[in-house]
Design an enzyme around this catalytic site. Structure first.
Site, PDB file in Angstrom:
ATOM      1  N   GLU A 186      -1.181  -0.962  13.451  1.00 28.03           N
ATOM      2  CA  GLU A 186      -2.471  -0.742  12.789  1.00 28.03           C
ATOM      3  C   GLU A 186      -3.615  -1.323  13.622  1.00 28.03           C
ATOM      4  O   GLU A 186      -4.676  -0.722  13.741  1.00 28.03           O
ATOM      5  CB  GLU A 186      -2.439  -1.425  11.422  1.00 28.03           C
TER       6      GLU A 186
ATOM      7  N   GLU B  60       0.853  -1.190   0.000  1.00 27.15           N
ATOM      8  CA  GLU B  60       0.000   0.000   0.000  1.00 27.15           C
ATOM      9  C   GLU B  60       0.886   1.236   0.000  1.00 27.15           C
ATOM     10  O   GLU B  60       1.126   1.828  -1.022  1.00 27.15           O
ATOM     11  CB  GLU B  60      -0.941   0.011   1.208  1.00 27.15           C
TER      12      GLU B  60
HETATM   13  C1  BGC Z   1      -5.167   1.161   4.924  1.00 29.36           C
HETATM   14  C2  BGC Z   1      -5.746   2.096   5.918  1.00 29.36           C
HETATM   15  C3  BGC Z   1      -6.818   2.832   5.218  1.00 29.36           C
HETATM   16  C4  BGC Z   1      -7.858   1.801   4.937  1.00 29.36           C
HETATM   17  C5  BGC Z   1      -9.132   2.299   4.399  1.00 29.36           C
HETATM   18  C6  BGC Z   1      -6.215   0.166   4.597  1.00 29.36           C
HETATM   19  O1  BGC Z   1      -5.807  -0.826   3.737  1.00 29.36           O
HETATM   20  O2  BGC Z   1      -3.962   0.612   5.346  1.00 29.36           O
HETATM   21  O3  BGC Z   1      -5.003   2.624   6.854  1.00 29.36           O
HETATM   22  O4  BGC Z   1      -7.307   3.969   5.812  1.00 29.36           O
HETATM   23  O5  BGC Z   1      -7.358   0.778   4.128  1.00 29.36           O
HETATM   24  O6  BGC Z   1     -10.098   1.567   4.943  1.00 29.36           O
END
Ligand code: BGC
Length: 729
Positions: free
Chosen positions: A603, A340
C-alpha cells in the site's frame, strides 16, 4: 421470482456470533434422474448432503449489495442423493456483520442470519418433488462457536449441541434474489509450509513463502480441552519476529479447542490475508506436513504474461499477479487482511485495466458494477466502497469515477458492449452529479481523497500535495470524455455533454496552468494534464514532468498519479525516464519492496522503511494492488500491446513497444477472446528484433520509431510477424 415456494427460515438458537446448522432429513422413494439445489443465505453458508460438501463454492453466496441483490447458487446434487438423505447447511455472519463491526458495536450489532433453499428432484417416471425450506427444518448451534470475517474462528470440537429445534419462518423479502452472476469463489493453489521458524521472541512461526488470501488447513489432535491459537501475519518485523499490528482491529485468529481426536480443520466461513502464521499453545509436535495454506479467490482465468531480462521486474510482475489474486475474492478489494477488505472504488478504478489484462475479469467486474449501480445514490453520487457499508460517504474524484472508468476499461479489453449498455444510466448519473457541482467546467469543493498516499503529502496527511480541485476537474474532463465515447459506441445521443471535456480542460488550464506548465507543480498534476489530454502545449508539460522527476530522481505520486506516470512520460518523449523509474531499486520505487522481501504489492512506498522499521500501523497493508497498475504500462508500453479503444476487444491491436537499453528483451502475451496476442523484442547483434502475434481475424498497426505499419486482417490461423516482414531494420 426465485425460490417462490420456499420460506426464509431461522434457527431459534441465539448464537449469532457462531455458526447455525440447519438440518433437513428426507427420503427418496425412487432413483432420482436429476436433483438441483437452489440455495442462498443472509450470511455465508456451507452445505453438505449426506456428509459430502455440495459444490466447490467457498463463502457462498458471495458479497453483493445485499439489500438489493442477493445471489442464489444452483448445484447439481444428483450424484449425492441416496434413499435416506440428510441436508445440512452451516450459516455464519460473513460479510453481513461488516457494517456493524465498523460501527464499533461489535458483538451486539450482529444481525440475524437466515436460510432459503429449494431442492428439486426429478424421478425417472417424470414425477418431481421439491424439498423447500419451511418450519419442518430444524437447526442447532455449530461447533463453530464464533466466526467472523475479520476476527476468525473459534472452533470447539468438544461442544455438544442440544437437540435440534424447529426453525421459524421469517417474513423477509425475496425481491432481491438473483441468480449467480459473478465468478464463483473457489480454492486455488495449495501452498506447503516452507519453514518453521523459532523467532527471537521465542515464538513458533510458519512461513508459506507467499503473501496470499485464503486459510490454513491443519491437522490437530491434542488432549480434550487443549486450546491452540493460530494468528496470521504478512511479514516479520526487523528483528524477525511475528508482526501483525497492521491488521488493526481484525484479530484474524483461529482458536481450536481439542477433543482428543485427530481433526483436519480449515475455515469454512471466513478468510485471511497472510504469509506467516504464529502457533500458540500447540498441543502436538509441530511438523511442516501438518500445515498447508489454501489460496482462495474468485475463479478468474489467467490471461496475461510478461517477462523481461530483469529478474527483479519479473518478480514485481509476479507480485502484481498475487496482489490481484489476493484482492479478487468476489469483490475487487483494497486489501485482504486488516479490518477493511472493502470494495474501494478508487483502488478498483486504478487497477482495472491491469486486472483485465492479467485475468479474464469480465464477469467479475460486471457483477460488481451492477452492485455499484444498485448502491449509487438517487442523486447519482457513487459511494466510496461497493457494496456500500458507509451511510454518507461518496463523491471523491478518482474514487467515484470508477462508475465510468471500470465499464470503459472492461469494454476496451473485451469488446463487450453489454457492459456499457448495462452501466449507461449509472455512468450518466455520475456525470450529472459532477456537472451539478461544477462551474464553467471547473469542479471545486466536496470531499476527496486527493492523490492518496502521494509521497509529496504534507506532514501528517495521507493526501499528496496535488490540489483536490485540480484532480476533480481533471477527472471531470476524463470521465465525461469516456462517457461520451461509450455513448457513441452505443449509438446514443449525448450532444448536451459533448462540450464538457473541452470546457473542463479549459478550466483546468486557466486555473492551474501557465505557459503549458502546471502551477505549483506536482508530478501528479503534470501527469493528469498529459494523460487526460488537457494541456495545449504537450512539449512544455512533458518537459516539466521530466524535470520534476529528475529533480528528486524518483516518483512522488500516490493513487491518482501512479498508474499514469510512466505513460505520461513515455508517450511524450521521455521513455528513458519512464524506464529509469520502473527499474529503480532504491526507495522509493516499484522494485524497492522486493529488496525487503515483498511477495505482493504494498500500500505504501515505504511500508517497510530502508532501516527496517515499519510505516505506522494504521494504514500499512502489504497486499494492496493499486500501485500494481504499473503492469498496464508493462503490457502497453514495454511490450507495446494495446487494444484500440475505437475497435475494442483487440479487434484492432496497436503494437507500440518502447525499448530501452537497460533491457535485453521483453515479451508479453494476452489470451484475448479472439486468441493470443503477443509481442516480443530482443537485442540481437546490436539490433532490436521484434516479433508480434496477431490472432485470426484481427488487424494490427505496428508503431516503431514513429513509423506506422498496417497489418491487414489475418485470415487463417494466427500470424507471426517479425521485423523483416515489416521492413523494420
Ligand atoms: C483503503 C484504500 C482506500 C482509502 C480511501 C483506505 O483505508 O485501504 O485503499 O482507497 O482508504 O482513501
Amino acid at each position: 421470482n426465485m425460490l417462490e415456494r420456499s420460506e426464509w427460515i431461522k434457527g431459534c438458537e441465539k448464537n449469532l456470533r457462531g455458526g447455525t446448522v440447519y438440518l433437513k432429513n428426507f427420503r427418496c422413494a425412487a432413483k432420482a434422474e436429476k436433483a438441483i439445489l437452489k440455495i442462498t443465505a443472509l450470511g455465508v453458508y456451507e452445505v453438505k448432503l449426506n456428509g459430502e460438501r455440495v459444490g466447490d463454492f467457498i463463502l457462498a453466496p458471495g458479497w453483493t449489495s445485499y439489500l438489493n441483490r442477493l445471489q442464489v447458487q444452483s448445484y447439481d446434487v444428483t450424484n449425492l442423493l441416496k434413499t435416506e438423505n440428510s441436508l445440512e447447511v452451516t450459516v455464519g455472519q460473513g460479510w453481513r456483520a461488516i457494517a456493524n463491526k465498523r460501527d464499533g458495536s461489535d458483538f451486539l450489532g450482529y444481525r440475524d442470519t437466515a436460510l432459503i433453499a429449494e431442492l428439486t428432484i426429478v424421478y425417472a417416471d417424470g414425477r418431481t418433488e421439491s424439498i423447500v425450506t419451511d418450519s419442518s427444518w430444524t437447526a442447532r448451534e455449530s461447533k463453530l462457536r464464533y466466526t467472523n470475517i475479520y476476527d476468525g474462528d473459534i472452533y470447539d470440537a468438544t461442544f455438544k449441541a442440544g437437540s435440534a429445534r424447529h426453525c421459524i419462518c421469517v417474513d423477509l423479502e425475496k425481491d432481491m434474489l438473483i441468480p449467480q452472476e459473478g465468478e464463483k469463489i473457489v480454492e486455488q493453489e495449495r501452498m506447503p509450509a516452507l519453514q518453521i521458524i523459532k523467532t527471537p521472541a521465542g515464538e513458533t512461526v510458519i512461513d508459506f513463502g507467499q503473501n496470499m488470501t485464503g486459510y490454513v488447513e491443519f491437522r490437530i489432535k491434542g488432549t480434550p480441552g487443549a486450546q491452540a491459537t493460530i494468528s496470521h501475519g504478512e511479514t516479520l518485523d526487523r528483528d524477525g519476529n511475528f508482526y501483525n499490528a497492521n491488521y488493526r482491529s481484525a484479530d484474524a485468529q483461529i482458536k481450536f479447542i481439542c477433543d482428543g481426536e485427530e481433526h483436519i480443520y480449515k475455515s469454512a466461513l471466513t478468510f485471511f490475508g497472510f504469509r506467516y502464521i504464529r502457533l500458540e499453545n500447540w498441543p502436538d509436535e509441530i511438523k511442516k506436513e501438518n500445515f498447508t495454506a489454501v489460496v482462495v479467490h474468485s475463479d478468474i482465468r489467467r490471461t496475461g504474461y510478461f517477462e523481461c531480462s530483469d529478474e527483479t521486474v519479473n518478480k514485481l510482475f509476479k507480485n502484481i499477479i498475487w496482489g490481484q489474486k489476493s484482492n479478487s475474492l468476489d469483490v475487487p478489494t483494497d486489501c485482504p487482511q486488516r479490518d477493511e477488505r472493502l470494495g474501494w472504488t478508487g483502488d478498483a478504478q486504478v487497477f482495472v485495466r491491469t486486472a483485465s489484462l492479467n485475468f479474464d475479469v469480465k464477469r467479475f467486474f460486471k457483477k460488481w458494477l451492477r452492485d455499484l449501480a444498485a448502491d449509487q445514490g438517487r442523486d447519482g453520487c457513487v459511494p466510496h466502497v461497493i457494496p456500500n457499508i458507509f451511510d454518507d460517504m461518496g463523491g471523491s474524484s478518482a474514487w467515484s469515477d470508477a462508475a465510468v472508468i471500470c465499464p470503459w476499461e472492461i469494454y476496451r479489453t473485451y469488446g463487450d458492449k453489454a457492459v456499457l449498455e448495462e452501466q449507461f444510466d449509472s455512468m450518466k448519473a455520475w456525470i450529472d452529479w459532477m456537472r451539478e457541482r461544477s462551474e464553467n467546467g471547473r469542479r471545486s469543493g466536496g470531499s476527496h481523497f486527493g492523490d492518496w498516499l502521494g509521497l509529496d503529502s504534507p506532514e501528517g496527511s495521507y493526501k499528496g500535495a496535488t490540489p483536490e480541485d485540480l484532480i476533480a476537474t481533471a477527472y471531470y474532463k476524463y470521465s465525461t470524455e469516456l462517457f461520451i465515447k461509450a455513448a457513441h459506441a452505443l449509438g446514443r445521443d449525448v450532444s448536451e455533454y459533448e462540450n464538457i471535456p473541452a470546457e473542463a480542460a479549459a478550466a483546468f488550464r486557466r486555473e492551474y496552468m501557465e505557459n503549458g506548465r502546471v502551477k505549483n507543480a506536482t508530478q501528479t498534476g503534470s501527469v493528469l494534464a498529459l494523460f487526460f489530454d488537457i494541456t495545449d502545449d504537450r512539449a512544455a508539460t512533458a518537459t516539466q514532468l521530466n524535470e520534476l522527476v529528475k529533480r528528486t530522481g524518483h516518483l512522488e505520486t500516490g493513487f491518482v498519479g501512479t498508474p499514469y506516470l510512466l505513460h505520461a512520460l513515455s508517450d511524450n518523449g521521455y521513455a528513458e525516464t519512464a524506464y529509469d523509474l520502473l527499474l529503480r531499486r532504491e526507495y522509493p520505487s516499484w522494485l524497492y519492496p522486493i529488496s525487503k522481501g515483498a511477495t505482493t504489492v504494498w500500500e505504501h512506498w515505504d511500508g517497510i522503511k530502508p532501516d527496517g522499521t515499519m510505516w505506522s500501523t494504521d494504514m500499512n497493508s502489504f497486499n494492496h494492488y493499486a500501485y500494481g497498475a504499473v503492469a498496464d504500462w508493462m503490457y502497453g508500453a514495454a511490450a507495446g500491446i494495446n487494444s484500440d479503444p475505437d475497435r475494442p476487444g483487440f479487434e484492432h491491436i496497436i503494437f507500440r513497444p518502447v525499448t530501452d537499453r537497460q533491457l535485453d528483451f521483453v515479451k508479453a502475451s494476452i489470451d484475448t477472446r479472439r486468441g493470443t496476442v503477443a509481442s516480443e523484442w530482443r537485442r540481437e547483434n546490436g539490433r532490436i528484433k521484434y516479433i508480434f502475434t496477431v490472432p485470426e481475424g484481427c488487424c494490427a498497426s505496428v508503431i516503431i520509431g514513429g513509423e506506422k505499419h498496417e497489418v491487414g486482417a489475418a485470415d487463417r490461423k494466427s500470424t507471426r510477424l517479425n521485423s523483416s516482414h515489416l521492413g523494420i531494420s
